[in-house]
Scaffold this motif. Structure first.
Motif, short mmCIF file in Angstrom:
data_model
loop_
_atom_site.label_atom_id
_atom_site.label_comp_id
_atom_site.label_asym_id
_atom_site.label_seq_id
_atom_site.Cartn_x
_atom_site.Cartn_y
_atom_site.Cartn_z
N ILE A 51 -5.24 2.28 -1.33
CA ILE A 51 -4.53 2.63 -0.11
C ILE A 51 -5.13 1.88 1.07
CG2 ILE A 51 -3.95 4.57 1.43
CD1 ILE A 51 -4.58 6.41 -1.05
N ARG A 97 -5.42 9.46 -12.31
CA ARG A 97 -4.71 8.61 -11.36
C ARG A 97 -5.70 7.81 -10.52
NH1 ARG A 97 0.64 9.31 -8.34
NH2 ARG A 97 0.29 8.21 -6.41
N SER A 122 0.86 -1.18 0.00
CA SER A 122 0.00 0.00 0.00
C SER A 122 0.90 1.22 0.00
CB SER A 122 -0.87 0.01 1.25
OG SER A 122 -1.62 1.21 1.32
N PRO A 123 0.65 2.17 -0.82
CA PRO A 123 -0.41 2.22 -1.84
C PRO A 123 -0.01 1.46 -3.11
CG PRO A 123 0.84 4.26 -1.89
CD PRO A 123 1.41 3.43 -0.76
N ILE A 158 -5.33 5.08 -7.21
CA ILE A 158 -4.47 4.36 -6.27
C ILE A 158 -5.32 3.65 -5.23
CG2 ILE A 158 -2.44 5.82 -6.57
CD1 ILE A 158 -3.12 7.29 -4.05
N ALA A 190 -4.07 -4.86 -7.37
CA ALA A 190 -4.49 -4.00 -6.26
C ALA A 190 -5.69 -4.57 -5.52
CB ALA A 190 -4.83 -2.61 -6.79
N VAL A 202 -0.41 1.91 -7.13
CA VAL A 202 -0.79 2.80 -8.22
C VAL A 202 -1.28 1.93 -9.37
CG1 VAL A 202 -0.01 4.55 -9.84
CG2 VAL A 202 0.89 4.54 -7.50
#
Length: 170
Positions: free
Chosen positions: A167, A163, A41-42, A165, A85, A44
């Motif tokens: 997290i 963007r 984490s994070p 991401i 992710a 992208v």
């Protein structure tokens, strides 16, 4: 008696103390001992055409500012899963504290929890589109646009996405 900012400070102090005293709450070793995957984490999320090329494309219809819009793009969950992710298995444990932050060129941002996007939990349909009304998005809307068809207001349907991401919550 505590009032106003003093009460808020006391509540925050108690919450922080409780959080710090909870064993293994954000301890990667504790997650490993529990058999849970540890992901960075994070994360992208790549947005380039190559990252989206192998994903299933969906047609998405929404109404924004009173106008119908017929778009095409990929499911956000598929993009998150392809980038590592978000797992493609149902979420549980440590991954339920993750959230997705989407940022646009104009400074607008939107947040989604992974649980909200996970099919067995929230099953929220969110799409990253690159075409609307049979044409690529223009500079005012694109090159990528986020659409959330089930939101009652289009506040999280961002234009000019630049963007994404994922997290872990602090």
């Amino acid at each position: 008696m505590f009032r106003g900012p003093h009460l808020l400070a006391l509540v925050l102090l108690c919450a922080t103390t409780a959080h710090a005293q909870t064993p293994g709450l954000h301890d990667p070793a504790a997650h490993q001992r529990a058999g849970l995957p540890v992901t960075p984490s994070p994360v992208v999320v790549p947005l380039d055409p190559a990252a989206r090329a192998s994903l299933t494309r969906h047609r998405v219809e929404v109404v924004t500012h009173g106008e119908p819009l017929r778009c095409e793009g990929v499911a956000l969950t598929a993009l998150l899963q392809a980038s590592g992710a978000m797992p493609d298995a149902p979420l549980h444990g440590a991954l339920l504290d993750r959230y997705v932050l989407v940022s646009a060129r104009d400074g607008a941002r939107a947040v989604f929890s992974l649980g909200e996007l996970d099919a067995p939990l929230g099953n929220r349909g969110v799409y990253l589109v690159d075409r609307c009304d049979d044409a690529p998005l223009d500079a005012d809307s694109g090159p990528l646009r986020l659409l959330v068809p089930d939101d009652t207001q289009p506040a999280r349907s961002l234009r000019q996405v630049e963007r994404i991401i994922v997290i872990a919550a602090p």
